[in-house]
Design an enzyme around this catalytic site. Structure first.
Site, short mmCIF file in Angstrom:
data_model
loop_
_atom_site.label_atom_id
_atom_site.label_comp_id
_atom_site.label_asym_id
_atom_site.label_seq_id
_atom_site.Cartn_x
_atom_site.Cartn_y
_atom_site.Cartn_z
N ALA A 35 0.94 -2.03 0.07
CA ALA A 35 0.38 0.39 -0.25
C ALA A 35 0.46 1.19 -0.09
CB ALA A 35 -0.83 0.20 1.31
N GLU A 36 1.95 1.28 1.25
CA GLU A 36 2.71 2.22 1.28
C GLU A 36 3.83 1.95 0.87
OE1 GLU A 36 -0.98 4.69 1.30
OE2 GLU A 36 0.24 3.41 2.06
#
Length: 269
Positions: A43-44
Site C-alpha cells: 500500500a505504501e
C-alpha cells in the site's frame, strides 16, 4: 541499500498493513522513488533521510503507493519509526518532516509506537447518488474528511454490514479524492474494539487498504463524541486485520500500535 518490509498496527507477522521502508542519504529523483514503490507493491513505501541537527525535524519522510505519492500515511510512518528504533538509527521520539507538517512518533515501554497526527475535520455531506450501490450497503450518514485525508466517511448500520461489504471498487472512486471509509459501532466492545472500519482507495491504486492510520484521524473525531470517550480502539476488519488505539486531543489525534519486521534485505537498483 537496505530495504525493510514491516507489518504495522500488529504485533505478529503477516497481519496488519505491510510497508516498505528505505533509509537514504537524500531523496533521489521522484521517478526512482515511484519505481521502487511500484516494485515493492505494498500500500505504501516510505523513504526517509536524516536532517541536520538543530532543526524542527529529525528526518524527512515521504510516502508512495504503487501509483502515486500521498500527503499522509499512518502505517508507513509507524513502520519507519519501528525501523529507526530497531536499527539504532534513532533513539527516543522522532520528528518527521512531511507533506502534512511535522509528525512525531514516540516509542512506548511496551514496544508500541504512538503517532501524533492532525485531526481530520469532518463535514456532514449529502449522501452522493450511487454510493450505496457501489458500496453494497445503505449508509446512515456521510462526511467529508478534509484535504489531508481526502476520503468520504460513511457510517453503516452495524459491524456485520462492514465485515460483509463486497464493493465495486472502480465505482467507489467517483465519490472522493482518495476513496471511502466505511465504519460502524462495535457489536461487543468486550472483544477489544469500540468501532470497526474498512477502507477502499481505488484512486491511488489500493482497492482495500489493510489498516489505515490516516483514516483513524477521521474515525477518532467521529466516534469519540458518540461513545463519550477520548480514548478508543478501532479494528480495521480487512483480510489482514489490525488494531489502532486512538486518543482525540482537539486538533491532534494520537494513533498507537505495534509493528514487526518481516523482511530485511538488499535493494540492488
Amino acid at each position: 541499500m537496505r530495504i525493510h518490509i514491516v507489518d504495522a498496527f500488529t504485533d505478529r507477522p503477516f497481519a496488519g498493513n505491510p510497508a516498505g521502508v528505505l533509509l537514504l542519504d537524500a531523496f533521489p529523483a521522484d521517478d526512482w522513488l515511484q519505481k521502487v514503490a511500484r516494485e515493492v507493491n505494498h500500500a505504501e513505501t516510505a523513504f526517509a533521510h536524516r536532517l541536520p541537527a538543530g532543526g524542527e525535524a529529525d528526518w524527512a519522510l515521504r510516502w508512495f503507493t504503487p501509483a502515486a505519492e500521498v500527503a499522509m500515511c499512518g502505517h508507513a510512518t509507524l513502520a519507519t519509526a519501528h525501523v529507526l528504533r530497531a536499527t539504532g538509527a534513532h533513539e527516543g521520539p522522532v520528528r518527521f518532516a512531511t507533506l502534512s507538517g511535522v509528525l512525531v512518533a514516540t516509542p512506548g515501554e511496551d514496544g508500541s509506537i504512538t503517532l501524533d497526527f492532525p485531526t481530520a475535520p469532518l463535514t456532514p455531506v449529502d449522501l452522493p447518488a450511487g454510493v450505496a450501490e457501489a458500496l453494497g450497503a445503505e449508509p446512515r450518514a456521510a462526511f467529508d474528511t478534509g484535504p489531508n485525508v481526502g476520503d468520504l466517511l460513511v457510517e453503516l448500520a452495524d459491524e456485520k454490514t462492514v465485515h460483509g461489504l463486497t464493493p465495486d471498487h472502480r465505482a467507489l472512486g467517483a465519490f472522493s479524492e482518495r476513496g471511502l471509509i466505511a465504519t460502524a459501532r462495535a457489536e461487543d466492545p468486550a472483544r477489544g474494539h469500540d468501532f470497526v472500519s474498512r477502507c477502499f482507495f481505488p484512486n491511488i491504486g489500493i482497492d482495500e487498504d489493510p489498516v489505515t492510520g490516516s483514516a483513524h484521524t477521521a474515525l477518532a473525531p467521529f466516534w469519540s463524541p458518540r461513545l463519550g470517550r477520548s480514548v478508543l480502539t478501532g479494528l480495521q476488519a480487512s483480510s489482514r486485520p489490525g488494531h489502532v488505539r486512538t486518543e482525540l486531543r482537539g486538533d491532534r489525534t494520537l494513533l498507537t500500535g505495534h509493528a514487526v519486521t518481516v523482511i530485511d534485505g538488499e535493494l540492488r537498483a
